[in-house]
Design a protein around this motif. Structure first.
Motif: not given
Length: 353
Positions: A77-81, A104-107, A255-257, A270-282
């Protein structure tokens, strides 16, 4: 099963990728699997331009190839680019092996911020990397849809968890002398985290930022009313969470947080913008708030109940995460899928610029 995981992120870095990698190795080992990590500290290194605290492997292909030939893993498995990720990809392509990867990140957003080059350039590079993998693991359904939209073909979920034995409510007086409410940020102090959006807010209370990074000196100078503690780990980090009134996550490129789950497990909304990660968790749970106006999100999140946050965090388990990971792995000895030329569609390219 002998599982080799290649990652360009590893200690002494403190970030979500390193934490996920460490926990995943621990949990897999507990299940009886042999887990071998290939990380930058095993190679000659160079500092990442604009972020010298991060060290990358320098010309790793030859040594990594020897390691993989000797190890003969059941799954790779390759974790990173980064350089190690590309070296592993090259080895598999040349030798007909299958591997899985993680997005895993928006590189591309990070790279664009640092270089000024168009985001679409980096997305073409990212797509080419992951379309050579048998499967690409992402954290949420939103990321599944995002990956497919930009052209990553084989996408599967790898859920995240939180260590409930560690992250839990405890008495904390660490910020007792600061004006309330205490608004906490935990993470890298770096440009991609959009910290000025948080620091510029005109709100009563105290802004506390926990973490290290390339912007620590400049931001602490420019925002003297904020409290910058440096990085915290272990009990010190748990006390920081528990001493806060709300966790603020201003990033728009994560991508998560994982820190959001850790805060919730400690009873902090948690307070955040409605973006990938926070909106999925909340989601729709009464455990936090997302809004394009971060100040409104903070005000909405503050009165939410600790018990609701804790209960929600318990729905994210590392046991489930590891089962996802195992289910997504492929046999290293199977023939690798043929790579085709990857090109962003005009609409996707427009979305990414």
């Amino acid at each position: 099963m002998k599982i080799v995981i290649v990652s360009d992120a590893w200690h002494p870095q403190i970030n979500g990728v390193v934490r996920v990698l460490g926990i995943t190795r621990r949990e897999l080992t507990a299940l009886g699997h042999e887990v071998i990590l290939i990380t930058p500290d095993q190679f000659h290194q160079m500092p990442l331009p604009t972020y010298p605290d991060i060290k990358l492997a320098l010309f790793p292909y030859y040594k990594l190839s020897k390691m993989l030939r000797a190890l003969k893993p059941d799954a790779l498995h390759v974790m990173t680019e980064g350089p190690l990720g590309w070296a592993a990809r090259k080895y598999c392509r040349r030798n007909g092996h299958k591997f899985t990867s993680s997005w895993l990140s928006k590189f591309p957003e990070y790279a664009s911020m640092r270089t000024g080059l168009p985001t679409a350039w980096f997305y073409k590079w990212l797509i080419a990397f992951h379309n050579q993998a048998a499967q690409t693991m992402v954290t949420t359904q939103t990321m599944v849809e995002a990956a497919r939209t930009i052209g990553i073909r084989r996408v599967v979920r790898w859920q995240r968890g939180v260590e409930l034995k560690n992250f839990r409510p405890i008495p904390s007086e660490v910020f007792a002398d600061y004006p309330k409410p205490v608004m906490l940020y935990v993470g890298r102090i770096a440009p991609e985290k959009n910290l000025e959006a948080f620091l510029d807010l005109n709100l009563p209370g105290t802004k506390v930022l926990v973490g290290d990074g390339p912007d620590l000196a400049s931001l602490s100078k420019n925002y003297p009313d904020a409290v910058f503690t440096g990085a915290k780990t272990g009990d010190d980090l748990i006390e920081a969470y528990c001493g806060a009134d709300v966790m603020v996550f201003p990033s728009k490129t994560d991508t998560f947080g994982l820190v959001n789950l850790e805060a919730m497990a400690c009873g902090i909304p948690v307070a955040a913008y409605p973006v990938t990660g926070p909106k999925d968790i909340i989601g729709d749970a009464p455990v936090g708030a997302t809004d394009e106006n971060l100040a409104i999100a903070i005000k909405r999140a503050l009165p939410m109940k600790s018990e609701d946050c804790i209960a929600h965090a318990k729905t994210f388990s590392w046991e489930r995460s590891v089962q996802d990971f195992l289910a997504n792995l492929v046999s290293f000895s199977e023939k690798q899928p043929h790579e085709t030329k990857d090109v962003l569609t005009s609409s996707a390219r427009k979305d990414q610029t």
